[in-house]
Scaffold this active site. Structure first.
Site, PDB file in Angstrom:
ATOM      1  N   TYR A  73      32.097 -11.374  15.806  1.00 38.76           N
ATOM      2  CA  TYR A  73      33.135 -11.722  16.775  1.00 38.76           C
ATOM      3  C   TYR A  73      33.073 -10.794  17.988  1.00 38.76           C
ATOM      4  O   TYR A  73      33.080 -11.257  19.138  1.00 38.76           O
ATOM      5  CB  TYR A  73      34.501 -11.645  16.110  1.00 38.76           C
ATOM      6  CG  TYR A  73      35.658 -11.997  17.009  1.00 38.76           C
ATOM      7  CD1 TYR A  73      35.898 -13.317  17.371  1.00 38.76           C
ATOM      8  CD2 TYR A  73      36.521 -11.012  17.514  1.00 38.76           C
ATOM      9  CE1 TYR A  73      36.954 -13.658  18.207  1.00 38.76           C
ATOM     10  CE2 TYR A  73      37.579 -11.335  18.342  1.00 38.76           C
ATOM     11  CZ  TYR A  73      37.792 -12.650  18.687  1.00 38.76           C
ATOM     12  OH  TYR A  73      38.843 -12.978  19.518  1.00 38.76           O
ATOM     13  N   SER A 114      38.164 -11.246  24.715  1.00 36.38           N
ATOM     14  CA  SER A 114      39.027 -10.501  23.794  1.00 36.38           C
ATOM     15  C   SER A 114      38.817  -9.019  24.064  1.00 36.38           C
ATOM     16  O   SER A 114      37.732  -8.617  24.523  1.00 36.38           O
ATOM     17  CB  SER A 114      38.656 -10.808  22.342  1.00 36.38           C
ATOM     18  OG  SER A 114      39.289  -9.902  21.445  1.00 36.38           O
TER      19      SER A 114
END
Length: 259
Positions: A165, A148
């Protein structure tokens, strides 16, 4: 060899984790369109069956395998089941993952550990099993990890803080580089796609709050669409990328190109 031949995945077996919806389903469709036999995994049997039904409408056969990769004991058994069914895994797309939004001072330890177990440990265990049981002994393989842009930089302070995350996706980035160097001797390429903002169950809250701001910052002026990962995953899964390994490729409309 023609470009069409280089991109042809006929006869190859692709295992896509988190393949029942969102980006995983889109990438599964791309690989299936190019001829790959598909094994898709997710936690929920009903979502897997729905995904297999959707793929079937496009003439793509996909075998569902229920697996919770947050459970450390589940990965090896799932890979063994896939190999029993198909005999080999040529392409591994490590897409399964989760997110958690919280200010760091309030971030629950339980949520931190959940993300570490799924986003990093689960990916490691699936990759280890696929490498050991199929790719290394056959001296061939394509591994595509889904990272990501959150693993490439910090969060805009206007967005929800997502420390766990971001940390796991940063780990995926360097896992990709390290494994690419280690397994190059086996003719296995390891690359990562780092998506920007795409509509999905995971990003629903963020986009409801900040899609206009994200699009205003994005050079291409939009979030990702349902076709925007297909070409890249097809390239990285195919012989057309035989000399590409250890790379992290952002698909983000230019967001990370800006200082």
């Amino acid at each position: 060899m023609s470009l069409k031949q280089l991109l042809d995945l006929s006869g190859r077996v692709a295992l896509v984790t988190g393949g029942s919806r969102g980006l995983g389903l889109q990438m599964s469709e791309a690989l299936g369109e190019l001829g790959a036999k598909l094994a898709i995994t997710a936690r929920k049997a009903d979502e897997l069956e729905a995904a297999a039904g959707q793929l079937a409408k496009h003439g793509i056969e996909a075998e569902p395998f229920v697996c919770d990769l947050g459970d450390a004991g589940a990965a090896g058994a799932m890979v063994e089941a896939v190999l029993k069914r198909f005999g080999q895994v040529d392409i591994l797309v490590n897409n399964a993952g989760a997110a958690w939004g919280s200010p760091t001072v309030d971030h629950p330890l339980e949520a931190w550990l959940k993300l570490m177990n799924l986003n990093l440990t689960g990916m490691f265990l699936v990759t280890q099993a696929v490498g050991k049981l199929s790719m290394i002994q056959r001296r061939t393989g394509r591994i595509v990890n889904i990272a990501s842009i959150a693993g490439l930089r910090g969060n805009d302070p206007r967005m929800m803080p997502t420390l766990a995350y971001n940390t796991t996706k940063g780990g995926v980035v360097n896992m990709t580089r390290a494994l690419a160097c280690e397994w190059a001797q086996h003719n296995i390429t390891v690359n990562a796609i780092a998506p920007g903002y795409f509509p999905s169950k995971m990003t629903k809250g963020t986009l409801e709050k900040a899609q206009a701001a994200i699009e205003a910052q994005c050079p291409l002026g939009r979030v990702g669409g349902p076709e925007d990962l297909k070409g890249l995953v097809a390239l990285l899964a195919s012989d057309a990328s035989a000399y590409i390994t250890g790379q992290i490729i952002a698909v983000d409309g230019g967001l990370t190109a800006k200082a």
